[in-house]
Design an enzyme around this catalytic site. Structure first.
Site, PDB file in Angstrom:
ATOM      1  N   HIS A  49       0.847  -1.184   0.000  1.00  0.00           N
ATOM      2  CA  HIS A  49       0.000   0.000   0.000  1.00  0.00           C
ATOM      3  C   HIS A  49       0.895   1.251   0.000  1.00  0.00           C
ATOM      4  O   HIS A  49       1.998   1.216   0.532  1.00  0.00           O
ATOM      5  CB  HIS A  49      -0.841  -0.107   1.277  1.00  0.00           C
ATOM      6  CG  HIS A  49      -1.831   0.966   1.458  1.00  0.00           C
ATOM      7  ND1 HIS A  49      -1.818   1.801   2.542  1.00  0.00           N
ATOM      8  CD2 HIS A  49      -2.866   1.344   0.709  1.00  0.00           C
ATOM      9  CE1 HIS A  49      -2.814   2.661   2.435  1.00  0.00           C
ATOM     10  NE2 HIS A  49      -3.464   2.404   1.330  1.00  0.00           N
ATOM     11  N   SER A 296      -7.859   6.016   0.034  1.00  0.00           N
ATOM     12  CA  SER A 296      -8.559   4.819   0.478  1.00  0.00           C
ATOM     13  C   SER A 296      -8.216   3.607  -0.367  1.00  0.00           C
ATOM     14  O   SER A 296      -8.187   3.676  -1.596  1.00  0.00           O
ATOM     15  CB  SER A 296     -10.064   5.110   0.427  1.00  0.00           C
ATOM     16  OG  SER A 296     -10.768   4.041  -0.128  1.00  0.00           O
ATOM     17  N   LYS A 297      -7.941   2.488   0.318  1.00  0.00           N
ATOM     18  CA  LYS A 297      -7.606   1.247  -0.383  1.00  0.00           C
ATOM     19  C   LYS A 297      -8.750   0.834  -1.303  1.00  0.00           C
ATOM     20  O   LYS A 297      -8.551   0.193  -2.313  1.00  0.00           O
ATOM     21  CB  LYS A 297      -7.357   0.117   0.621  1.00  0.00           C
ATOM     22  CG  LYS A 297      -6.176   0.349   1.506  1.00  0.00           C
ATOM     23  CD  LYS A 297      -5.851  -0.899   2.311  1.00  0.00           C
ATOM     24  CE  LYS A 297      -4.991  -0.493   3.495  1.00  0.00           C
ATOM     25  NZ  LYS A 297      -4.543  -1.531   4.351  1.00  0.00           N
ATOM     26  N   ARG A 298      -9.960   1.163  -0.878  1.00  0.00           N
ATOM     27  CA  ARG A 298     -11.124   0.730  -1.639  1.00  0.00           C
ATOM     28  C   ARG A 298     -11.379   1.609  -2.858  1.00  0.00           C
ATOM     29  O   ARG A 298     -11.679   1.131  -3.931  1.00  0.00           O
ATOM     30  CB  ARG A 298     -12.355   0.749  -0.730  1.00  0.00           C
ATOM     31  CG  ARG A 298     -12.974  -0.609  -0.544  1.00  0.00           C
ATOM     32  CD  ARG A 298     -14.113  -0.610   0.465  1.00  0.00           C
ATOM     33  NE  ARG A 298     -14.151   0.526   1.388  1.00  0.00           N
ATOM     34  CZ  ARG A 298     -14.947   1.583   1.249  1.00  0.00           C
ATOM     35  NH1 ARG A 298     -15.801   1.647   0.255  1.00  0.00           N
ATOM     36  NH2 ARG A 298     -14.919   2.569   2.126  1.00  0.00           N
TER      37      ARG A 298
END
Ligand code: GLU
Length: 550
Positions: A49, A296-298
């Site tokens: 990430h 945001s990862k999403r």
């Protein structure tokens, strides 16, 4: 034997060592004064990430700037969330970005260093040894509450508008006796081990965060879990034991951990360890409809570091960009040291943004353009083909069909004092160089408004008879200037500017006509060089084709 000693034997009968054993096994590091020992402790629960890469960079540069050590430790205590290949993905990702790892996991498989193992699941015995000692001292105890019981307490606390958690009068097993515990254990009841917190909500702890400055928070009074029922520690406990035994001096981690600092400081104290210095890194933010929010990862593709690789950002450009995010004084330093490695920058945690710096793609593109412009053509060949091989195999085949030719293409306007700054990432190269490769060349024969078709044709007819590939830039332009007056154009721009009504245009306009004929574009790098690389035959073919299509 006292009750607490009996309790320790009852709960952890297989642990034979005492903490002394590990204290001797992992002696203090022999480092110069001021050297910082830092780490990242990622969980192998997904791809690398951006936040982890950023934290790794901040830690790496802190170690480098102080002559210290940067190590990796894998926090794999949550086996349910672990994904296969997770460690490899993170470590390979760091390697790819040139973040060198001094110790710990250096690849998916290999760990090195004297303070290992560097994977928490391989350290269960160490944690249990320290827990056993706390039980002996009456500072930890078993808790047999089921999930349902804990849920019920929580409901009760919520209904009474009280802080939720296992503390004070809600800590049901806080005073459990050896005899009571023995009965439950004999019945085969599972248990966790909790800290018997000596803290009180009324008291404050104050600490100096290396990034955020002075922070004041209530002391921890929760009897939080140290060892889970499977004998594996919680993050909090593993953090204290590992960072102590590995002699971490600075814990530089995401600021989502700030609220846990009271627990951590308390643990270090109870265990008799010197706490590290903490520095909490603000997340990288993004503007979303005018509002600042965490990446945001999403929602955001750039949250995954893979995004940068796929787009063809050179890893060093991304790192240099992230340095501008990490340190407010990096850009000034870069201006003063345009060719130095970022590793020579003296990093100071106080120069980090406290509220969270914005991810700015325009700036990333800008940093990248500058850096890519400085690459030598051989480096561009290596990097571009490596990228294409992974992400655009059609382009890879074209680039490597005739490597000598491709190298010449890539050398145009490069390897010179003031190289062009057109390309920021490799995914732009296919379109940028399209006219240099017959498989990609789709010419557009549109003349600028100020040029009549008849003049363009007359110019190209005259030009193709005099074109000499061996001409240098000056001679090349002189040929165009010689033709200009024969078709009513000024040879010099200043002549045209002085008397615009006397001419149809100037030699520069005619070079645009030639550029369009050869490349199908109005803007390109140096046309003389382009034509030399294409060769006389191809240039003549393109000029003839343009004559028939204009
Ligand atoms: N496993 C934690 C994380 O990935 C580590 C936090 C720390 O650096 O202490 O966020």
């Amino acid at each position: 034997m006292s009750d607490t000693l009996k309790m320790a034997e009852l709960l952890l009968p297989n642990i034979k060592n005492t903490p002394d054993y590990y204290e001797n096994l992992y002696p203090a590091r022999n480092l110069p004064e001021g050297a910082r020992v830092v780490r990242i402790a990622p969980s192998p629960t997904g791809y690398l990430h951006l936040g982890t890469l950023f934290a790794a960079l901040v830690n790496r540069i802190t170690a480098t700037s102080t002559g210290g050590i940067f190590y990796t430790r894998i926090e794999d205590t949550d086996k349910k969330r672990e994904i296969s290949g997770g460690i490899e993905d993170i470590i390979d990702g760091l390697n790819r970005f040139g973040i060198t790892i001094d110790e710990g996991f250096v690849s998916g498989e290999e760990q090195k260093g004297d303070y290992g193992p560097y994977k928490q699941s391989e350290r269960a015995e160490i944690y249990q040894t320290y827990v056993k000692e706390l039980i002996r001292q009456g500072l930890a105890y078993p808790c047999f509450c089921t999930a349902e019981e804990l849920e019920a307490v929580r409901g009760e606390q919520e209904a009474a508008k009280l802080r939720t958690g296992y503390y004070g009068k809600f800590a049901k097993h806080r005073d459990i006796t050896y005899e009571e515990a023995k009965v439950l254990i004999d019945e085969g009841k599972p248990f966790v081990v909790r800290l018997k917190s000596p803290g009180s909500e009324e008291n404050k702890i104050i600490f100096e965060d290396a990034v955020k400055g002075k922070i004041e928070m209530p002391e921890n009074d929760e009897d939080f879990v140290l060892l889970k029922s499977d004998g594996i520690p919680t993050y909090h406990f593993a953090h204290a034991v590992d960072d102590h035994l590995m002699h971490t001096t600075h814990v530089l981690r995401g600021d989502e951990w700030i609220s846990s600092v009271p627990k951590h400081i308390q643990l270090f104290k109870i265990l008799g360890f010197k706490p590290p210095k903490y520095g909490h890194i603000s997340p990288i933010m993004k503007l979303d409809n005018g509002a600042k929010r965490k990446i945001s990862k999403r929602k955001d593709p750039e949250a995954a570091v893979h995004f940068f690789a796929e787009q063809g950002y050179d890893s060093e450009c991304v790192i240099n960009y992230l340095m501008t995010v990490a340190a407010s004084d990096f850009e000034d330093w870069r201006r003063a040291n345009p060719d130095a490695s970022y590793k020579d920058f003296k990093f100071n945690l106080k120069k980090m943004s406290v509220s969270g710096a914005l991810f700015d793609e325009v700036k990333l593109l800008d940093v990248s353009k500058n850096m890519v412009s400085k690459l030598k053509s051989d480096e561009v060949y290596e990097k571009l083909t490596a990228w294409a091989q992974e992400f655009d195999t059609e382009f890879y085949a074209i680039l490597t069909k005739n490597p000598e030719y491709t190298r010449k293409v890539l050398a145009i306007d490069r390897d010179v004092a003031k190289p062009r700054k057109d390309i920021a990432r490799w995914s732009e190269a296919k379109d940028y160089f399209a006219y240099m490769f017959e498989e990609l060349f789709t010419p557009c024969f549109e003349l600028p408004e100020n040029i009549e078709k008849a003049d363009a044709l007359a110019f190209l007819e005259a030009y193709k008879n005099v074109y000499t590939p061996a001409d240098d830039r000056q001679a090349w332009f002189d040929r165009i200037k010689e033709i200009a007056p024969t078709i009513g154009f000024a040879a010099e721009t200043k002549q045209y500017k002085a008397e615009p009504e006397a001419y149809k245009g100037h030699a520069g306009d005619l070079s645009t006509v030639l550029r369009i004929a050869i490349t199908g574009r109005r803007n390109t790098p140096d046309l003389c060089s382009i034509m030399q690389v294409l060769g006389k035959e191809e240039c003549t073919r393109r000029i003839n084709n343009a004559i028939s299509k204009f």
